[in-house]
Design a protein around this motif. Structure first.
Motif, PDB file in Angstrom:
ATOM      1  N   GLU A  45      53.866  39.373  36.004  1.00 45.24           N
ATOM      2  CA  GLU A  45      54.541  39.863  36.777  1.00 45.24           C
ATOM      3  C   GLU A  45      54.647  41.368  37.376  1.00 45.24           C
ATOM      4  O   GLU A  45      53.900  41.872  36.541  1.00 45.24           O
ATOM      5  CB  GLU A  45      56.275  39.674  36.385  1.00 45.24           C
ATOM      6  CG  GLU A  45      56.632  40.753  35.236  1.00 45.24           C
ATOM      7  CD  GLU A  45      56.249  40.433  34.145  1.00 45.24           C
ATOM      8  OE1 GLU A  45      55.414  39.600  33.842  1.00 45.24           O
ATOM      9  OE2 GLU A  45      56.802  41.075  32.942  1.00 45.24           O
ATOM     10  N   SER A  46      55.258  41.644  38.553  1.00 48.29           N
ATOM     11  CA  SER A  46      55.193  42.960  38.879  1.00 48.29           C
ATOM     12  C   SER A  46      56.704  43.488  39.337  1.00 48.29           C
ATOM     13  O   SER A  46      57.607  42.635  39.218  1.00 48.29           O
ATOM     14  CB  SER A  46      54.315  43.125  39.903  1.00 48.29           C
ATOM     15  OG  SER A  46      54.971  42.486  41.097  1.00 48.29           O
ATOM     16  N   GLU A  78      51.652  48.225  31.988  1.00 46.44           N
ATOM     17  CA  GLU A  78      52.091  48.141  33.393  1.00 46.44           C
ATOM     18  C   GLU A  78      51.369  49.482  34.027  1.00 46.44           C
ATOM     19  O   GLU A  78      51.225  50.364  33.391  1.00 46.44           O
ATOM     20  CB  GLU A  78      53.657  48.339  33.443  1.00 46.44           C
ATOM     21  CG  GLU A  78      54.167  48.306  34.741  1.00 46.44           C
ATOM     22  CD  GLU A  78      55.526  48.837  34.623  1.00 46.44           C
ATOM     23  OE1 GLU A  78      56.525  48.002  34.699  1.00 46.44           O
ATOM     24  OE2 GLU A  78      56.019  50.073  34.768  1.00 46.44           O
ATOM     25  N   LYS A 111      47.141  38.480  34.577  1.00 43.45           N
ATOM     26  CA  LYS A 111      48.028  39.274  35.293  1.00 43.45           C
ATOM     27  C   LYS A 111      49.245  38.482  35.378  1.00 43.45           C
ATOM     28  O   LYS A 111      49.295  37.295  35.022  1.00 43.45           O
ATOM     29  CB  LYS A 111      47.268  39.076  36.704  1.00 43.45           C
ATOM     30  CG  LYS A 111      48.120  40.121  37.743  1.00 43.45           C
ATOM     31  CD  LYS A 111      47.450  40.016  38.930  1.00 43.45           C
ATOM     32  CE  LYS A 111      48.152  40.520  40.159  1.00 43.45           C
ATOM     33  NZ  LYS A 111      47.437  40.418  41.651  1.00 43.45           N
ATOM     34  N   ILE A 137      53.693  49.723  43.649  1.00 44.93           N
ATOM     35  CA  ILE A 137      54.062  48.451  42.894  1.00 44.93           C
ATOM     36  C   ILE A 137      53.482  48.582  41.561  1.00 44.93           C
ATOM     37  O   ILE A 137      52.315  48.908  41.263  1.00 44.93           O
ATOM     38  CB  ILE A 137      53.208  47.060  43.737  1.00 44.93           C
ATOM     39  CG1 ILE A 137      53.704  46.953  44.948  1.00 44.93           C
ATOM     40  CG2 ILE A 137      53.343  45.760  42.696  1.00 44.93           C
ATOM     41  CD1 ILE A 137      55.272  46.622  44.961  1.00 44.93           C
ATOM     42  N   TYR A 138      54.191  48.077  40.591  1.00 50.28           N
ATOM     43  CA  TYR A 138      53.695  48.256  39.059  1.00 50.28           C
ATOM     44  C   TYR A 138      53.448  46.824  38.647  1.00 50.28           C
ATOM     45  O   TYR A 138      54.584  46.040  38.415  1.00 50.28           O
ATOM     46  CB  TYR A 138      54.880  49.112  38.400  1.00 50.28           C
ATOM     47  CG  TYR A 138      55.103  50.294  38.950  1.00 50.28           C
ATOM     48  CD1 TYR A 138      54.617  51.584  38.704  1.00 50.28           C
ATOM     49  CD2 TYR A 138      56.323  50.469  40.084  1.00 50.28           C
ATOM     50  CE1 TYR A 138      54.816  52.540  38.986  1.00 50.28           C
ATOM     51  CE2 TYR A 138      56.455  51.698  40.367  1.00 50.28           C
ATOM     52  CZ  TYR A 138      55.695  52.880  40.137  1.00 50.28           C
ATOM     53  OH  TYR A 138      55.982  54.136  40.471  1.00 50.28           O
ATOM     54  N   GLN A 139      52.231  46.767  38.440  1.00 52.71           N
ATOM     55  CA  GLN A 139      51.531  45.386  37.936  1.00 52.71           C
ATOM     56  C   GLN A 139      51.609  45.234  36.502  1.00 52.71           C
ATOM     57  O   GLN A 139      51.172  46.237  35.902  1.00 52.71           O
ATOM     58  CB  GLN A 139      50.234  45.197  38.531  1.00 52.71           C
ATOM     59  CG  GLN A 139      49.604  43.853  38.098  1.00 52.71           C
ATOM     60  CD  GLN A 139      50.370  42.664  38.717  1.00 52.71           C
ATOM     61  OE1 GLN A 139      50.799  42.709  39.880  1.00 52.71           O
ATOM     62  NE2 GLN A 139      50.733  41.812  37.806  1.00 52.71           N
ATOM     63  N   ARG A 140      52.136  44.295  35.960  1.00 51.17           N
ATOM     64  CA  ARG A 140      51.963  44.185  34.251  1.00 51.17           C
ATOM     65  C   ARG A 140      50.871  43.084  34.178  1.00 51.17           C
ATOM     66  O   ARG A 140      50.684  42.284  34.732  1.00 51.17           O
ATOM     67  CB  ARG A 140      53.502  43.683  33.850  1.00 51.17           C
ATOM     68  CG  ARG A 140      54.438  44.875  34.080  1.00 51.17           C
ATOM     69  CD  ARG A 140      55.809  44.317  33.344  1.00 51.17           C
ATOM     70  NE  ARG A 140      56.810  45.087  34.068  1.00 51.17           N
ATOM     71  CZ  ARG A 140      58.104  44.915  34.046  1.00 51.17           C
ATOM     72  NH1 ARG A 140      58.653  43.728  34.054  1.00 51.17           N
ATOM     73  NH2 ARG A 140      58.934  45.829  34.392  1.00 51.17           N
ATOM     74  N   ALA A 141      50.381  43.141  33.018  1.00 49.64           N
ATOM     75  CA  ALA A 141      49.401  42.254  32.439  1.00 49.64           C
ATOM     76  C   ALA A 141      49.151  42.335  30.923  1.00 49.64           C
ATOM     77  O   ALA A 141      49.857  43.304  30.285  1.00 49.64           O
ATOM     78  CB  ALA A 141      48.123  42.840  33.035  1.00 49.64           C
ATOM     79  N   LEU A 189      44.404  46.874  38.373  1.00 50.11           N
ATOM     80  CA  LEU A 189      44.319  46.449  36.721  1.00 50.11           C
ATOM     81  C   LEU A 189      43.065  46.597  36.138  1.00 50.11           C
ATOM     82  O   LEU A 189      43.050  47.173  35.055  1.00 50.11           O
ATOM     83  CB  LEU A 189      44.719  45.036  37.042  1.00 50.11           C
ATOM     84  CG  LEU A 189      46.133  44.498  36.726  1.00 50.11           C
ATOM     85  CD1 LEU A 189      46.240  43.017  36.553  1.00 50.11           C
ATOM     86  CD2 LEU A 189      46.723  45.301  35.524  1.00 50.11           C
TER      87      LEU A 189
END
Lengths: 414, 414
Positions: free
Chosen positions: A57-58, A11, A55, A73-77, A16
C-alpha cells in the motif's frame, strides 16, 4: 557461498528499486562518492544484493515525520536483501550492525522495520543455541502436558530477602512451577542479591527435599559482566536452576557470555521492547528479534499475552508465540513466556489461537489475589488451561471448576 | 537518600497527572491489582516520584498509532520522575530497565521519549568514566588547537589487509590524525582481524618512528566478549592506541567490560541509533544516551554532522555536540565524532553553532576524492577549520586557501 537474507518492511517517497539499492549499498560498500580501490570484483563478492521487492500500500503521509523530504506519495513494500556470510562470518554484533545499523538513518526511508532474518545452515555448527529450551525447562520443573505456571514477586522492589522468602514459601506450597524477580530488582539496598538467593533457595531446596519438586526461580542477575558471572555462580552453588537477564539492557555480547555457562535456564526479559517495536514502521519485529536471542542461547523469552494490559495487539502476540515454537536451525528450542495482566481467563483464547501448551504462563495478581489464596490461584490457572485444551469456553470452564469460577468472579469483571 | 531523575517527553490521551503516576507506579511497584506485602512504608522508600509536569502542545492524532485507544486529544508534556538510588544502586543495566523498560509498553502513552538523566554525585565515586576523553585523544595524536581530522576506510568491506595498509600508508603520509574501520567490518573472510592489525600497525608504527606522529587507528573489535578481549590485547601488543565498538550491537555490559581495560581510547560507534531516536516521540534523545556511554567509559562518540547525508536535523546535531562537551560528574570528557557527508564545507557552520574545535572531524570522499589527492584533502580540511575559527565564510576561506578552494569546486556542487 552461503548468504544471510533480511526481510524489511519499508516506506519511501522515492523510487522503490533505487531506495532498496541505496540500503544495500550503504550496508555493504557505500560512500557518497566513488573512491579508488572499489573494484567490480570486490563489489560482486561483498556487496549486499536486493533479492526481491513486493510493492504494498501507499500513503500520503510519511510514517515517520521527515524534515528533509518534500510532500509526496509514500510507497510501502516488503524487500529482501542478502549478504554473503564472508562479510561478517559468525560475529553477531557485526551482523546486527549490518542488518540494523545505519540503514535506519537513511533519508530515503520514512519507515523501516526488520521483519525476519534467514540464517544459513552453517550457523548451527557454530552456535549451540539454548541449553534447556522447552523440554529442558519441563524436566527441571517436572511439568508435562500443560503450561508451566509462573508468577512474579510483587511489589517489584522494596521487600527484604526474608519477606520475599516468606512469599516464595507461600507460592511453592501453593503448587507454583516458576517464580521470578521483577526486572526492576537486581541487588537493592534492602535485598542484596546473595542474601536473596540464600533466603529463597533455602525455601525452594527444603520444598524439593520434601516433595521432589524443585520450583524454578529466575533470579535477576542483570549487571556488569564480572558481577553477572559471580551472581551466576552463586545461583549454581545454591542449587538454583534459572537466571533472568534483561536482554536489551545488558546487550547481546553480555547475554551470550552468560548463556555460554550453560548450567542455568536463562529467562530472557525483553523490557525496553516497546522502544524498538512499538511503531509499526520503525525497529524490529519479534520473529527477527527472537532468532538473535536463540543464537545467543536464551531458553525462555517474553512474548506478552493475549488481552494484555500493554499496547500490543493479540495478533502480534500470536505471531510472537508462533515464531518461538517454529524450529530454528537445529531446533534451538525456546519457551515462550506469556505475561501481562494474565489471570487464566485468557487461556481459552490463547490456546484457541496457538494450539500449544508449551508456554510459561505468568500471572501476578491472578494468583496472589485469588479469593482462596495463592493455592486457589495456581489451581485456577491449571483448570483454565485444562478447560482450554478440552475445548471448553471460559463460562463452561468456570462451571466445571470452582477455583477458576472464583477467578472469573473477581478478575473477569475488569 | 540520593535520587536519580529522568526527564521524559510524553504524549497521552488521558489525564496528564494520572498517566505520569501510572509510569512511576509501573516502574517501581506496580501490578494490576493490590497485593499483600505492599506497605505504605515500602512505597515511600522505593516508589518512583513524579517531580514535575510541564504541559506542552496537544494534537488530534496520536504520534504512535494505537489500536487500543478511542479518538481524542493527545496532550504532550515534559515530565520528571525520580527514583531513590536504593532501588538499583550503581547497576547500569537495572537502571536502564527502570528508566527505559516496560514504560514504553504502557497503553496510557501514545509517545514517550527519554530526554535526559540527572545522576547524583556518588556516581562519580563508583564509575571511572572515559580514560582518555578529549585531552587524552589529543595527546595520543599530538593535535592541539584544531579538530582531529579523521577518515573511514572505504570500501567498507572487501579489501585485503595489504590493500588496506596501502591505503593507510597514503593517508598517514597525507597527514591524517585518525583512521577507522567501517562498522560493517569486524573480521571478514579476506580481512581477518589479526592480519589487518599487523599490516596497518606496521605502516603506522613505521610512520611514527620516522615522524614522531602516531596516527590513531580505531580497529573495530566488536564481537563476543572473549573475542573482543583477544582483539583488544592484539591491538595493545601491536602498539595501537584505539579500538572501535558498535555500542548498540554489543550492548552496555560488553562495552563497559572492554572500556574497563583502560589502555585504548574507545571509539563509540552508534549505528542503530536511528532505530531508537528517529521518531520524535519514541525512544531516547542523545543528551541521555551519551551519559550512559560516558559512565561506561567511552572516549569518543558519534554525533552525526551538520548538513549530513542522513535524516537528522542540524539542530539535533548541535544539541548532541553540546551535550558531549558539557562536563558530567567529574568531567567524564568525551570527544564528539562528527561524520556523514562531511568534506570541510560544513566547518564554518559547525563552528558558528558550537564554537568548539574539540571534535574528531571525519571525512570520507572529501579526503580520498580530493583533486590533489588525499594530502590535499587533509590540508583542505585543516584550512576549512582555520577559516571557520577565524570567522571567515566558506567563500572567503576558499579564496584564501587553494586546497580548500578545490574542495569547494568538487564537493560544494552537490
Amino acid at each position: 557461498m552461503e548468504r544471510i537474507t533480511a526481510t524489511y518492511y519499508i516506506e519511501t517517497p522515492l523510487d522503490l528499486e533505487k531506495s532498496a539499492l541505496v540500503l544495500a549499498g550503504e550496508q555493504s560498500s557505500g560512500t557518497f562518492i566513488a573512491v579508488p580501490g572499489e573494484t567490480e570484483e570486490l563489489k560482486a563478492r561483498f556487496a549486499a544484493r536486493v533479492e526481491s521487492i513486493e510493492k504494498l500500500e501507499s500513503s500520503t503521509e510519511p510514517s515517520i515525520p521527515s524534515v528533509k523530504l518534500k510532500p509526496g506519495i509514500y510507497q510501502r513494500a516488503i524487500i529482501k536483501v542478502s549478504w554473503s556470510i564472508e562479510n561478517f562470518g559468525y560475529n553477531l554484533p557485526v551482523l546486527i550492525s549490518t542488518l540494523q545499523g545505519n540503514l535506519y538513518e537513511l533519508t530515503q526511508f520514512t519507515g523501516l522495520k526488520l521483519m525476519d532474518i534467514d540464517f544459513p545452515d552453517s550457523y548451527a555448527n557454530v552456535f549451540k543455541g539454548p541449553q534447556f529450551g522447552i523440554s529442558g525447562c519441563r524436566k527441571l520443573t517436572n511439568v508435562e502436558g500443560r503450561p508451566l505456571i509462573g508468577t512474579i514477586i510483587k511489589p517489584s522492589i522494596g521487600m527484604s530477602p526474608e519477606q520475599t522468602a516468606e512469599l516464595v514459601k507461600t507460592l511453592v506450597e501453593a503448587g507454583i512451577d516458576f517464580i521470578k524477580d521483577d526486572e526492576l530488582l537486581g541487588s537493592s539496598a534492602n535485598s542484596p542479591f546473595d542474601k536473596r538467593v540464600d533466603a529463597i533457595m533455602n525455601v525452594i531446596n527444603a520444598h524439593a527435599d520434601k516433595t521432589g519438586k524443585k520450583v524454578m526461580y529466575a533470579f535477576n542477575l542483570s549487571d556488569e559482566i564480572d558481577q553477572m558471572q559471580r551472581n551466576y555462580e552463586k545461583i549454581v552453588k545454591s542449587g538454583g536452576t534459572s537466571a533472568m537477564i534483561s536482554l536489551n539492557s545488558v546487550g547481546l555480547a553480555g547475554v551470550k557470555k552468560i548463556c555460554d555457562n550453560r548450567e542455568l535456564a536463562i529467562h530472557g526479559h525483553r523490557n525496553g521492547w516497546g522502544m524498538i517495536n512499538r511503531h509499526p514502521l520503525l525497529g524490529i519485529e519479534f520473529p527477527a528479534y527472537q532468532k538473535l536471542w536463540r543464537l545467543a542461547g536464551v531458553d525462555q523469552i517474553h512474548v506478552n499475552g493475549i488481552q494484555n494490559k500493554f499496547w500490543e495487539s493479540d495478533d502480534s502476540v500470536v505471531t510472537s508465540i508462533e515464531s518461538c515454537l517454529k524450529p530454528f536451525l537445529r531446533g534451538f528450542s525456546v519457551l515462550p513466556v506469556v505475561s501481562s495482566g494474565q489471570w487464566g481467563g485468557q487461556a481459552v483464547e490463547t490456546y484457541r489461537r496457538t494450539k500449544t501448551v508449551d508456554l510459561l504462563y505468568m500471572a501476578g495478581g491472578g494468583i496472589m489475589a485469588h479469593p482462596s489464596g495463592p493455592a486457589g490461584g495456581v489451581i485456577a490457572l491449571q483448570q483454565a488451561w485444562q478447560g482450554a485444551v478440552d475445548g471448553l469456553s471460559v463460562e463452561d470452564t468456570a462451571k466445571k471448576y470452582s477455583e477458576f469460577n472464583q477467578s472469573v468472579s473477581v478478575f473477569g469483571k475488569k
